[in-house]
Design an enzyme around this catalytic site. Sequence first.
Site, PDB file in Angstrom:
ATOM      1  N   HIS A 174       5.496 -28.455  -6.966  1.00  0.00           N
ATOM      2  CA  HIS A 174       4.602 -28.480  -8.135  1.00  0.00           C
ATOM      3  C   HIS A 174       5.360 -28.359  -9.451  1.00  0.00           C
ATOM      4  O   HIS A 174       4.784 -28.565 -10.523  1.00  0.00           O
ATOM      5  CB  HIS A 174       3.523 -27.399  -8.007  1.00  0.00           C
ATOM      6  CG  HIS A 174       3.970 -26.011  -8.339  1.00  0.00           C
ATOM      7  ND1 HIS A 174       4.312 -25.078  -7.384  1.00  0.00           N
ATOM      8  CD2 HIS A 174       4.105 -25.383  -9.535  1.00  0.00           C
ATOM      9  CE1 HIS A 174       4.640 -23.946  -7.974  1.00  0.00           C
ATOM     10  NE2 HIS A 174       4.517 -24.107  -9.289  1.00  0.00           N
TER      11      HIS A 174
ATOM     12  N   ASP B  98       4.902 -26.968  -0.453  1.00  0.00           N
ATOM     13  CA  ASP B  98       5.285 -26.897  -1.868  1.00  0.00           C
ATOM     14  C   ASP B  98       6.797 -26.727  -1.977  1.00  0.00           C
ATOM     15  O   ASP B  98       7.313 -25.642  -2.260  1.00  0.00           O
ATOM     16  CB  ASP B  98       4.547 -25.738  -2.542  1.00  0.00           C
ATOM     17  CG  ASP B  98       4.686 -25.756  -4.054  1.00  0.00           C
ATOM     18  OD1 ASP B  98       5.246 -26.735  -4.588  1.00  0.00           O
ATOM     19  OD2 ASP B  98       4.242 -24.785  -4.702  1.00  0.00           O
TER      20      ASP B  98
ATOM     21  N   GLY C 270       6.112 -18.991 -14.557  1.00  0.00           N
ATOM     22  CA  GLY C 270       7.492 -19.264 -14.944  1.00  0.00           C
ATOM     23  C   GLY C 270       8.484 -18.972 -13.833  1.00  0.00           C
ATOM     24  O   GLY C 270       9.634 -19.390 -13.895  1.00  0.00           O
TER      25      GLY C 270
ATOM     26  N   SER D 262       7.956 -19.983 -10.702  1.00  0.00           N
ATOM     27  CA  SER D 262       7.798 -21.047  -9.704  1.00  0.00           C
ATOM     28  C   SER D 262       9.128 -21.648  -9.290  1.00  0.00           C
ATOM     29  O   SER D 262      10.016 -21.873 -10.121  1.00  0.00           O
ATOM     30  CB  SER D 262       6.945 -22.179 -10.279  1.00  0.00           C
ATOM     31  OG  SER D 262       5.598 -21.911 -10.140  1.00  0.00           O
ATOM     32  N   GLY D 263       9.222 -21.971  -8.008  1.00  0.00           N
ATOM     33  CA  GLY D 263      10.391 -22.676  -7.501  1.00  0.00           C
ATOM     34  C   GLY D 263      11.585 -21.807  -7.216  1.00  0.00           C
ATOM     35  O   GLY D 263      12.527 -22.234  -6.562  1.00  0.00           O
TER      36      GLY D 263
END
Length: 262
Positions: free
Chosen positions: A68, A115, A207, A209-210
């Site tokens: 995402h 994801d 912020g 994410s990932g």
Amino acid sequence: MELALVLLLGVTAVSGCGEPSYPPNTNRVVNGEEARPYSWPWQISLESFFPTCGGTLIAPNWVMTAAHCITFHTYRVVLAEHDMDKVEGPEQSLRVEKMIVHPKWNKNCPSCGNDIALLKLETDAVLNDKVQLACLPQQDSTLSHNYPCYVTGWGRLYSGGPQATKLQQALLPVVEYRVCSQNDWWGSSAKTTMICAGGDSKSACHGDSGGPLSCQGRDGKWYVEGVTSFVDGNGCNTPKRPTMFTRLASFIPWIRETMAEN
């Protein structure tokens, strides 16, 4: 009943991975704290026009992040980043050559899972005492309930709060699937291809994410077990809504095949 989700925008083990030259401070952390500089040397900042997400260096020319996070056409990754407000010297800024999102990722259904994305870099990272590779878990391995793991990133310090400028870390104990999938927890939004971790005062936030969920193995090495995916729509620190991570042990064959074919 549908639950509101918020995406947090804002290989097997190899030798020479998961052993930071600057060991992280792993005293018990509540609500997070600034990380020791360069103690999570596989952490990267994913940036387009501005920093958007975190990620993990898994090979000199490969970075892993959340699917995402991939919303722009061009990206760079910054390694050996600590304080976003300063150029401290050891940073490496590398352009992304190719972005490969998991083929089963559905941007309209974050709770469906998958994801994860892999980014191939134009040039290899220079590995040193501040830039190192993550170890990945064995395929289909599992983490026990309350296993201590750490989330890291430059996300918001709390829901609606300021964005961190210095890399933060927070201890997030694993919540096993049997608990996390109960109706008053995440219910059917929890999948066996995900890891639930944290809850209440300890959480990832917008912020993050990932970025990596790092857990120390019995061999003393740190393994990145998860990719930060989403939190509850009511806020980052919602009771019985732990942060959800893509469980890497479920994706080792895809990671291995994608890197080999590209």
